[in-house]
Design a protein around this motif. Structure first.
Motif, short mmCIF file in Angstrom:
data_model
loop_
_atom_site.label_atom_id
_atom_site.label_comp_id
_atom_site.label_asym_id
_atom_site.label_seq_id
_atom_site.Cartn_x
_atom_site.Cartn_y
_atom_site.Cartn_z
N UNK A 23 -3.00 -8.67 -0.04
CA UNK A 23 -4.20 -8.26 -0.30
C UNK A 23 -4.44 -7.07 1.24
N UNK A 24 -5.22 -6.13 0.04
CA UNK A 24 -5.37 -5.28 1.44
C UNK A 24 -6.76 -5.37 2.03
N UNK A 25 -7.63 -6.98 1.70
CA UNK A 25 -8.38 -7.22 2.43
C UNK A 25 -7.93 -8.43 3.33
N UNK A 26 -7.00 -8.55 3.25
CA UNK A 26 -6.36 -9.97 4.41
C UNK A 26 -5.45 -8.82 5.24
N UNK A 27 -5.14 -7.77 5.06
CA UNK A 27 -4.55 -7.08 5.82
C UNK A 27 -5.68 -6.59 7.29
N UNK A 28 -6.68 -6.15 6.30
CA UNK A 28 -7.50 -6.02 6.91
C UNK A 28 -8.05 -6.69 8.37
N UNK A 29 -8.43 -8.28 7.62
CA UNK A 29 -8.76 -8.94 8.29
C UNK A 29 -7.79 -9.54 9.56
N UNK A 30 -6.38 -9.48 9.35
CA UNK A 30 -5.17 -9.84 10.53
C UNK A 30 -5.58 -8.85 11.33
N UNK A 31 -5.56 -7.73 11.06
CA UNK A 31 -5.93 -6.85 12.13
C UNK A 31 -6.62 -6.68 12.59
N UNK A 32 -7.76 -7.07 12.39
CA UNK A 32 -9.28 -7.05 12.96
C UNK A 32 -9.34 -8.94 14.06
N UNK A 33 -8.49 -9.85 13.78
CA UNK A 33 -8.21 -11.41 14.62
C UNK A 33 -7.37 -10.80 14.73
N UNK A 51 -6.22 -8.48 17.20
CA UNK A 51 -5.84 -7.04 17.61
C UNK A 51 -4.43 -6.43 17.97
N UNK A 52 -3.97 -6.16 18.59
CA UNK A 52 -2.17 -5.63 19.27
C UNK A 52 -1.06 -6.31 17.71
N UNK A 53 -1.51 -8.14 18.36
CA UNK A 53 -0.30 -7.96 17.16
C UNK A 53 -0.67 -8.03 15.62
N UNK A 54 -1.67 -8.38 15.34
CA UNK A 54 -2.53 -7.31 13.85
C UNK A 54 -1.51 -6.07 13.39
N UNK A 55 -2.47 -5.14 14.46
CA UNK A 55 -1.44 -3.78 14.43
C UNK A 55 -0.12 -3.50 14.30
N UNK A 56 0.87 -3.92 15.04
CA UNK A 56 1.88 -3.87 15.08
C UNK A 56 2.78 -5.25 14.01
N UNK A 95 1.25 -4.60 11.10
CA UNK A 95 0.84 -4.12 10.11
C UNK A 95 1.67 -2.83 9.88
N UNK A 96 2.17 -2.62 10.90
CA UNK A 96 2.55 -0.84 10.65
C UNK A 96 4.40 -1.25 10.51
N UNK A 97 4.41 -2.79 11.63
CA UNK A 97 6.37 -2.75 11.13
C UNK A 97 5.90 -3.44 9.22
N UNK A 98 4.90 -4.24 9.35
CA UNK A 98 5.87 -5.56 8.59
C UNK A 98 4.83 -4.58 6.70
N UNK A 99 3.75 -4.97 6.88
CA UNK A 99 2.81 -4.78 6.02
C UNK A 99 2.45 -2.91 4.92
N UNK A 100 3.02 -2.03 5.72
CA UNK A 100 2.52 -0.83 5.79
C UNK A 100 3.45 0.29 4.55
N UNK A 101 3.40 0.71 3.83
CA UNK A 101 4.78 1.28 2.84
C UNK A 101 5.06 2.12 3.59
N UNK A 102 6.75 2.90 3.60
CA UNK A 102 6.82 3.74 3.77
C UNK A 102 6.06 5.40 3.06
#
Length: 120
Positions: free
Chosen positions: A35-45, A47-52, A54-61
């Motif tokens: 879910x969206x809340x879990x992705x936000x937590x992953x990206x915050x906790x 920082x760089x690896x969570x963003x990577x 998010x952009x490779x696995x979590x976000x739909x094109x």
């Protein structure tokens, strides 16, 4: 060396903030996996690896649904499909193969008249 660390830290912070904002503004239907809340937590906790992640696995094109992302066959090519009346029959295909084999045998025996190279 310290200059590169400062620049790298600044770029990492900008990427981290961009990842958080992008994750927050995407609608929940564009989040893949958790879910969206879990992705936000992953990206915050993380920082760089969570963003990577998010952009490779979590976000739909853009323009794709979750079903299209998950089940797109690898061998499908966009474009016109062959119609059933465009297909040749097995007998026609066998006839064409025999003609090509006969032409190849003739060329092997006699050589190509248009070929300027001498035969060995």
């Amino acid at each position: 060396m310290a200059r590169f660390l400062v620049i790298g830290g600044f770029l990492a912070a900008v990427f981290w903030v961009f990842s958080i904002v992008d994750c927050i503004v995407q609608p929940a239907s564009r989040h893949r996996g958790v879910p969206k809340g879990v992705w936000i937590a992953i990206v915050i906790v993380f920082p760089v690896i969570g963003g990577l992640l998010w952009f490779t696995l979590g976000r739909l094109r853009p323009g794709r649904s979750a079903a299209e992302e998950r089940y797109l066959p690898l061998d499908d090519e966009p474009g016109p499909q062959r119609r059933p009346q465009d297909r040749i029959s097995d007998a026609e295909q066998e006839r064409r193969i025999r003609e090509l084999e006969a032409e190849l045998a003739r060329l092997d025996d006699h050589g190509d008249p248009d070929d300027p190279r001498p035969r060995p």
